[in-house]
Structures are given as structure tokens and as C-alpha cells.
Motif scaffolding. Structure first.
Motif, short mmCIF file in Angstrom:
data_model
loop_
_atom_site.label_atom_id
_atom_site.label_comp_id
_atom_site.label_asym_id
_atom_site.label_seq_id
_atom_site.Cartn_x
_atom_site.Cartn_y
_atom_site.Cartn_z
N MET A 1 -52.85 52.53 115.34
CA MET A 1 -52.50 51.48 114.38
C MET A 1 -53.37 50.23 114.57
O MET A 1 -53.82 49.63 113.60
N ALA A 2 -53.61 49.86 115.86
CA ALA A 2 -54.46 48.68 116.11
C ALA A 2 -55.83 48.89 115.50
O ALA A 2 -56.39 47.98 114.87
N VAL A 3 -56.37 50.10 115.66
CA VAL A 3 -57.70 50.38 115.11
C VAL A 3 -57.64 50.35 113.58
O VAL A 3 -58.50 49.76 112.91
N ASP A 4 -56.59 50.97 113.02
CA ASP A 4 -56.47 51.02 111.55
C ASP A 4 -56.44 49.61 110.96
O ASP A 4 -57.11 49.32 109.99
N LEU A 5 -55.63 48.74 111.57
CA LEU A 5 -55.48 47.40 110.99
C LEU A 5 -56.63 46.48 111.41
O LEU A 5 -57.30 45.89 110.57
N LEU A 6 -56.85 46.36 112.72
CA LEU A 6 -57.75 45.31 113.20
C LEU A 6 -59.22 45.69 113.06
O LEU A 6 -60.08 44.81 113.01
N LYS A 8 -60.48 48.90 110.99
CA LYS A 8 -60.80 49.44 109.66
C LYS A 8 -60.49 48.41 108.56
O LYS A 8 -61.14 48.40 107.53
N ARG A 9 -59.47 47.59 108.75
CA ARG A 9 -59.17 46.56 107.74
C ARG A 9 -59.48 45.17 108.32
O ARG A 9 -58.75 44.20 108.08
N GLY A 10 -60.57 45.12 109.09
CA GLY A 10 -60.91 43.89 109.83
C GLY A 10 -61.09 42.66 108.96
O GLY A 10 -60.82 41.54 109.39
N SER A 11 -61.52 42.85 107.68
CA SER A 11 -61.75 41.66 106.85
C SER A 11 -60.42 40.95 106.59
O SER A 11 -60.39 39.75 106.34
N ASN A 12 -59.32 41.68 106.69
CA ASN A 12 -58.02 41.06 106.45
C ASN A 12 -57.35 40.57 107.74
O ASN A 12 -56.58 39.61 107.72
N TYR A 13 -57.64 41.24 108.87
CA TYR A 13 -56.84 40.98 110.08
C TYR A 13 -57.62 40.29 111.20
O TYR A 13 -57.45 40.62 112.36
N SER A 14 -58.51 39.35 110.84
CA SER A 14 -59.31 38.73 111.89
C SER A 14 -59.02 37.25 112.07
O SER A 14 -59.76 36.54 112.75
N GLY A 15 -57.94 36.76 111.42
CA GLY A 15 -57.60 35.34 111.58
C GLY A 15 -56.91 35.08 112.91
O GLY A 15 -56.64 36.00 113.68
N ARG A 16 -56.69 33.81 113.20
CA ARG A 16 -55.89 33.42 114.37
C ARG A 16 -54.80 32.48 113.90
O ARG A 16 -55.02 31.64 113.02
N PRO A 17 -53.61 32.58 114.51
CA PRO A 17 -52.59 31.57 114.22
C PRO A 17 -52.97 30.24 114.86
O PRO A 17 -53.92 30.18 115.64
N GLU A 292 -54.30 38.38 103.69
CA GLU A 292 -53.75 38.84 102.41
C GLU A 292 -52.53 39.74 102.67
O GLU A 292 -52.43 40.34 103.73
N ASP A 293 -51.67 39.86 101.64
CA ASP A 293 -50.58 40.86 101.72
C ASP A 293 -51.20 42.24 101.88
O ASP A 293 -52.29 42.50 101.37
N ASP A 294 -50.51 43.13 102.60
CA ASP A 294 -51.06 44.47 102.82
C ASP A 294 -49.89 45.45 102.97
O ASP A 294 -48.75 45.05 103.25
N THR A 295 -50.19 46.72 102.77
CA THR A 295 -49.18 47.76 103.02
C THR A 295 -49.79 48.79 103.94
O THR A 295 -50.92 49.23 103.72
N TYR A 296 -49.06 49.15 105.01
CA TYR A 296 -49.57 50.14 105.96
C TYR A 296 -48.47 51.17 106.21
O TYR A 296 -47.37 50.81 106.64
N ASN A 297 -48.79 52.43 105.93
CA ASN A 297 -47.81 53.51 106.09
C ASN A 297 -46.46 53.14 105.47
O ASN A 297 -45.41 53.29 106.10
N GLY A 298 -46.51 52.57 104.29
CA GLY A 298 -45.28 52.22 103.58
C GLY A 298 -44.65 50.91 104.03
O GLY A 298 -43.62 50.48 103.49
#
Ligand code: HEM
Length: 422
Positions: A1-6, A8-17, A292-298
């Protein structure tokens, strides 16, 4: 899952709080903590150019020299083990980043990093570690307000953090003016900025932000991983003996292991990888956020979600690692001799935020571990009752995860090996 999100979908999941405590301490310009965007990309470009795999390998002779100095210091003053480990990691970072060689205990660069390690990191902790991180508005309350005290303490560490940002840049800038600057990451960036060549968008503030993070990201992580290795050797003498048999058979006893030996020392590799898995230095990684909003495995993941790549959780996954709490380097050896379990992939993070210093860190850890095993016996102290003192496998989480203080005996395996580091 970490690989899938961070990844493969890195353009969406690379921010920092936002990390309020770190901001209060003055770390908002540091690469590791800034949000994803133009400034972050400029930081990464500077880092990637200098710390990519090919460039990292140029520093190996110096890392080997520092590993010998580490082992020598451990023989001379084994009771100062932790200081020697921090000094090893710091010397490497400072030499590569600033072209500066640490020669004395009162070295100004060493003092700055020690101040941060001792006075700042315990106060701000890892990102997300305090009540102020959960309730950021507390940072604006007076210090007597419950919960706001953390923010007050963090603000009080600002002078140390400012030094970390300002000193190296000012020092190298002055050396460049005098024509005495040695080649280094920082000198290369300042030169590029002053010459107007390269990337025009890079400013002094960018350079200060990267420069500060090198100190931080590269020292404590490397030193705590090595402290974990020494603890593992005290707890598992059988692994130490096996590693030393391998070194003796492959390298012999009239020279030290060098980087060319790495492919021929599979068990040493397993020890390094098991050290990174057993207790990852950054157990929760550094949190990412989504743009951005996203959906992963439902599952709906709203924009702005905090995504934590839990390295320690991955390391303890019983579906991947048998007896995950046990330090067992053989687990990685291919079947049928071993169990063929995979190296932990998350020790250095994921995707566009993956640790840019990972090649350098990997080399530093390998050469320090191989040199220490070649030359030293690392064993248990004997208590007044004549029994061995077995340290606890207990860790504390400050900026990184590190073993609670533990005692051990460190001495040369024999005079020949000792003479090789003298
Ligand atoms: C054993 C040593 C080290 C470990 C375990 C480690 C681990 C990590 C981890 C887990 C992250 C967060 C990645 C993510 O957000 O997905 C990170 C980020 C970072 N590390 Fe390392 N690191 C180590 C050594 C180093 C060294 C030697 C350097 C510098 C030369 C370095 C520079 C950085 C920087 C600049 C970042 C921030 C990257 C960003 O936010 O884009 N690290 N590291």
C-alpha cells in the motif's frame, strides 16, 4: 500500500503536514519538513545532484578512514561509545557537505550539532510527537497554558537552530572570499548561485534550509542505527561470531574489509539489513499528506489526509517476517539455507520524499559495521555478582528511535587487527 500510494501516486502523496513544534523551533525552511512544491523541488535537485549513487561512492575512501577512526576511538574510550558514533556520522556529513575536517573536541561544527542533538531534538521530538502537533493553536498560547509549554520550550531552542542554518553558510562564504574553501556540497551551491549559472531560482535561504537538514537528517539517523547494531551484537554473540568467521575467511587477518569486499560478505550484509529492520531509526517515517481527494481499494482518502508509512509496523509484519521481534540476520539468506525474507523497503521512506542521503548512509553504515566486526570484540559487562549484564532491548523515540543507554565491553580482537586501525 505504501508503494501504491507514496510511489505510484507520488504526485498526490508527497506533501508534508505543518509541524508546529518544529516551526516554533525555526525549522520551517528545512527540506524534510517543507510542503511539496517549487521550493521543495529546488532542494531535491540540489541534493540529488550531489548525493546520487555515483557521487556517493566518491566519498568511500573518506568514509573508510572515518570508520577506522571510530574503531580507534572505541578502543581508547569505550565508555564514550555514543559520542564516538555521533562524531563518526557528523564528521562524514560535515566533510562532504562543508569540506570541513573535525580535528578537535571543541570544533565549532561539532558543537553546533551536539547542541541540536542535546538541546533541540529532545524538545521537539519526531514530527507529530507532541500535543502541539495535534492542537497547533496551542503554540500561540502563553507558556503557562497546559500544552503550550512544549511550544514555549521549542521557541527557546531557536538560537541553536539559527546557528545550524547560518554558521556553515557564513563560514564557507567567508572561506570562498579568501579563496580557502575546499570542495563541498555547500561551496558548490554557493558558487553556482553567485556565478549566476545553473538554476537561477536558488536563493541563500534555499541553501541554508538544505544545509541545516544535512546536519540533522544525516547524523542522528546514522548514529542511532549504529547504536542499534552494537546493542544487537551484545545481545547476540552468536551473530557476531558468525560475522567474524566470514570476515576472517574472506578478508583474512592482515587487512581491513573495504567496499570491494561487500559482495563477498553476505552475512555482514544481512547484519546491516537486520539492524535496519529490527529497529528502524525512523520508525514512523516522516508523514506525507495528499493534495487531492483519492480512492484506494474502495477507500475514500480526502485531500489533506496525513499518510504515515509505518516502517516499524512493516518490519514487524508476521506475514513477512517470522519472529519479527528477534534479531536474526539469517532470515534474509536465500532458501533452503535461510528463509529468503525480503529486506525492509521502508527504512529510507518512499517516493518523491525518499531519503536523498540513502546511498551515503548505506555506505557509512556498512563500512562502520564491517570495520568494527573485523577489529573489535563487543561483549557483555560483568556485574559485581560475577554475572553477565544483559542489556534490555528497549528503545526511546526522540527525533529518531535509539536504544536506551546500555553498557557493554569493547576491546580489540587481537593486536594484529588493532594495529590496522592505529
Ligand atoms: C541511517 C541513516 C538514515 C535513515 C534511516 C534515513 C531515513 C529517512 C527517512 C525515513 C526519511 C523520510 C522519507 C519520506 O518522507 O518518505 C528521510 C528523509 C530525508 N533524509 Fe534521510 N535517513 C538517513 C540518513 C540520511 C543522510 C546521511 C542524509 C544526508 C546526506 C539524509 C537526508 C535526508 C533528507 C534531506 C530528507 C528529507 C527528504 C524530503 O523531505 O524530501 N538522510 N530519511
Amino acid at each position: 500500500m505504501a508503494v501504491d500510494l507514496l510511489e505510484k501516486r507520488g504526485s498526490n502523496y508527497s506533501g508534508r503536514p505543518v509541524f508546529p513544534l518544529h516551526e516554533s523551533a525555526g525549522f520551517s525552511r528545512a527540506t524534510a519538513l517543507m510542503d511539496y512544491g517549487n521550493d521543495h523541488q529546488l532542494h531535491r535537485k540540489m541534493l540529488q545532484k550531489y548525493f546520487n549513487k555515483g557521487k556517493a561512492s566518491l566519498h568511500r575512501p573518506f568514509q573508510a578512514q572515518e570508520a577506522r577512526a571510530l574503531v580507534q576511538n572505541l578502543i581508547l574510550k569505550p565508555e564514550n561509545r555514543q559520542e564516538h558514533l555521533i562524531r563518526f556520522a557528523t564528521s562524514i556529513i560535515i566533510q562532504i557537505s562543508y569540506g570541513h575536517v573535525i580535528e578537535a573536541e571543541d570544533d565549532p561544527y561539532l558543537k553546533i550539532v551536539n547542541d541540536v542533538v542535546h538541546h533541540v531534538l529532545p524538545v521537539i521530538g519526531p514530527p507529530e510527537g507532541s500535543v502541539v502537533d495535534l492542537f497547533p493553536f496551542l503554540r500561540h498560547f502563553p507558556s503557562w497554558f497546559p500544552g503550550a509549554h512544549d511550544a514555549y520550550l521549542a521557541r527557546s531552542t531557536r538560537p541553536f537552530v539559527e546557528q545550524l542554518h547560518q554558521y556553515p553558510v557564513a563560514d564557507i562564504g567567508e572561506q570562498m572570499r579568501l579563496g580557502t574553501a575546499k570542495p563541498s556540497f555547500l561551496a558548490a551551491q554557493l558558487e553556482e548561485m553567485q556565478s549566476g549559472e545553473g538554476n537561477h531560482a536558488i536563493t541563500l535561504e534555499h541553501i541554508q534550509g538544505v544545509s541545516a537538514v544535512l546536519y540533522l537528517a544525516g547524523t542522528d539517523t546514522t548514529a542511532s542505527s549504529l547504536s542499534t547494531f552494537f546493542l544487537a551484537m551484545v545481545l547476540h554473540p552468536e551473530c557476531q561470531a558468525k560475522a567474524q568467521q566470514e570476515i576472517d575467511a574472506v578478508v583474512g587477518s592482515n587487512r581491513l574489509p573495504d567496499f570491494n569486499d561487500r559482495p563477498s560478505l553476505p552475512y555482514i550484509e544481512c547484519i546491516l539489513q537486520e539492524t535496519l529492520r529490527w529497529h528502524p531509526a525512523v520508525p514512523l517515517g516522516i508523514p506525507h499528506t495528499s493534495r487531492e481527494d483519492d480512492t484506494y481499494n474502495g477507500m475514500f482518502i480526502p485531500k489533506g489526509s496525513i499518510v504515515v508509512a509505518h516502517a516499524r509496523g512493516m518490519a514487524l509484519n508476521e506475514e513477512v517476517y517470522k519472529d519479527p521481534f528477534t534479531f536474526e540476520p539469517d532470515r534474509f539468506i536465500s532458501k533452503p539455507t535461510g528463509r529468503g525474507e525480503p529486506y525492509l523497503s521502508g527504512s529510507f521512506g518512499f517516493g518523491r520524499r525518499i531519503c536523498p542521503g540513502r546511498f551515503l548512509a548505506d555506505d557509512s553504515l556498512w563500512i562502520a559495521i564491517a570495520t568494527a566486526l573485523a577489529v573489535l570484540s563487543i561483549s557483555r559487562e560483568i556485574g559485581e555478582d560475577g554475572l553477565e549484564i544483559i542489556p534490555e532491548d528497549k528503545f526511546k523515540l526522540e527525533a529518531t528511535s535509539q536504544p536506551l543507554p546500555y553498557r557493554c565491553r569493547i576491546y580489540p580482537r587481537n593486536d594484529v587487527m588493532r594495529s590496522l586501525v592505529a
